[in-house]
Design a protein around this motif. Structure first.
Motif: not given
Length: 457
Positions: A378-405
């Motif tokens: 949230s601190t390294v992105l501009s206001d109009n990028e935070i939404g999609v940036g957080m979306g990518i963040y959540n997607l990658c975390n979700f995928m990493s959890g699936a990969f881990g298991g």
């Protein structure tokens, strides 16, 4: 004071009481969202028995939900850059409640799967927007709020299996849907208490969204069902998505986003950290069942203190992040993870109460890594990028959890007679569990060094 888009900074228009109401609402619905995923994992055997299903058939109760949940986390993140959060949450909560009620009255298995898909389409809005609310409404307190959100997720992860087992045993698995339907009560309060925002300029690239949705869905099917030809579909549509974002005037994800080194490094670091954390969470019930021969109830009780410790420390971690910054707290997370994994590797074979104490160290690392990396995003992105940036963040975390298991589950199919940890007490099949934890120590050390040197550079 104004944001980058010229809008009045909402933090300065909200009273302390209004902020508390928003945090309470977000944590309430997040609790239902996370519990909804873990509760149904406990109920899968009962659903299979109710409809006389094979394991491969009943798995769609979980798989269908996971696919839509992962895709939705990215989609809602993108939409949040354009549409008011209140509107998106109203839609998401309505879908979640509708899917829950539909599932409670579902007459057959196809309808149950459809209900889970509708649930996933709604529940994903909660996860996606919960990480955007702090940066939009609490920019000066976002670490504190993210800590509260992370602690809520940890609490829900610990309570979910216990609640699922109790409701399924005492009543029926269908009542799990009814519990989730209670989120509909919160919709009027979101309409009243959430700030009234205006729609921003911009539009969603539908074709790009379709390409990335198919690519993600195919990859999840590859991971969860081990049907490897799905990876070809994933690669094809990922290639189409990359082609699209470089050709479209209004791409679904602006490729310049990945030129931001801090964003790119945080996403990679978070991916491997969550991979290790979810790999541990996947492995612990298996280890307690196979090595200690514990029932599902006692497995839950052994892990419960760790989840509660993570929930209690979350708020404190948030305050620590606000004071010292995301990078410092991330290093603390790596230290806790290395210490916890090393202790688990060493003490496998000890009494279960020892394992219950040791696992607390690793579970506490969860709010540290999640709060620090989300704050950095949230601190390294501009206001109009935070939404999609957080979306990518959540997607990658979700995928990493699936990969881990999936990956750690495959590794545990093999045996090993060589003990990597010279101080470990493990014997027999315990050795493989000990070695995997040592592997997670090595992965975390490398991940931490990568994070340190890239950010320093």
């Amino acid at each position: 004071m104004t944001t980058n888009d010229g809008d009045v900074n909402i933090e300065h228009t909200l009273t302390k009481q209004e902020k508390q109401k928003i945090i309470f609402l977000m944590c309430s619905v997040l609790l239902f969202s996370v519990m909804n995923g873990t509760m149904f994992m406990i109920a899968v055997p009962d659903i299979a028995e109710a409809f006389s299903l094979l394991p491969s058939q009943v798995s769609w109760v979980v798989t269908g939900y996971i696919i839509i949940y992962a895709i939705g986390a990215l989609m809602y993140g993108k939409l949040a850059d354009i549409y008011p959060l209140r509107t998106l949450l109203t839609i998401g909560l309505s879908l979640f409640a509708a899917g829950s009620l539909f599932g409670f009255f579902a007459p057959n298995y196809i309808m149950v799967v459809l209900a889970r898909i509708i649930q996933g389409a709604g529940a994903s809005s909660i996860l996606a927007l919960a990480f955007i609310v702090p940066s939009r409404y609490f920019p000066k307190e976002q670490g504190k709020v993210l800590g509260i959100i992370s602690s809520t997720m940890a609490f829900a992860s610990g309570v979910g299996p216990v609640m699922g087992g109790f409701v399924t045993g005492a009543l029926n698995w269908q009542y799990l849907f009814l519990i989730s339907a209670l989120v509909c009560v919160t919709i009027p309060f979101f309409r009243i208490w959430m700030p009234n925002e205006e729609k921003k300029d911009g539009k969603v690239d539908i074709l790009g969204a379709i390409f990335i949705a198919i690519a993600v869905a195919s990859l999840i099917l590859t991971i969860t069902m081990f049907i490897w030809w799905y990876i070809i579909i994933s690669i094809v549509f990922l290639s189409l998505f990359i082609w699209r974002i470089f050709r479209s005037n209004n791409p679904f994800i602006n490729p310049k986003l990945f030129q931001n080194g801090a964003f790119r490094t945080t996403i990679i670091t978070s991916f491997f950290a969550i991979f290790a954390m979810f790999g541990m969470m996947f492995m612990m019930p298996l280890m307690l069942s196979e090595v200690y021969e514990l029932s599902a109830l006692f497995i839950g009780l052994t892990l419960f203190p760790g989840a509660m410790a993570a929930a209690i420390t979350g708020r404190w971690v948030g305050l620590l992040t606000d004071k010292h910054g995301g990078k410092q707290v991330a290093f603390m997370a790596f230290s806790l993870m290395v210490t916890g994994f090393l202790l688990l590797s060493t003490f496998i074979g000890s009494p279960t109460w020892v394992i219950g104490i040791v696992v607390i160290v690793v579970y506490i690392a969860f709010p540290f890594i999640q709060t620090s990396t989300a704050t950095l995003i949230s601190t390294v992105l501009s206001d109009n990028e935070i939404g999609v940036g957080m979306g990518i963040y959540n997607l990658c975390n979700f995928m990493s959890g699936a990969f881990g298991g999936a990956i750690i589950g495959k590794i545990l199919d093999y045996e090993s007679e060589i003990l990597w940890n010279p101080f470990a007490l493990a014997q027999g099949h315990e050795i493989m569990y000990s070695n995997v934890f040592m592997g997670l120590v090595g992965l975390t050390v490398v991940n931490g060094l990568f994070f340190f040197f890239v950010f320093r550079w």
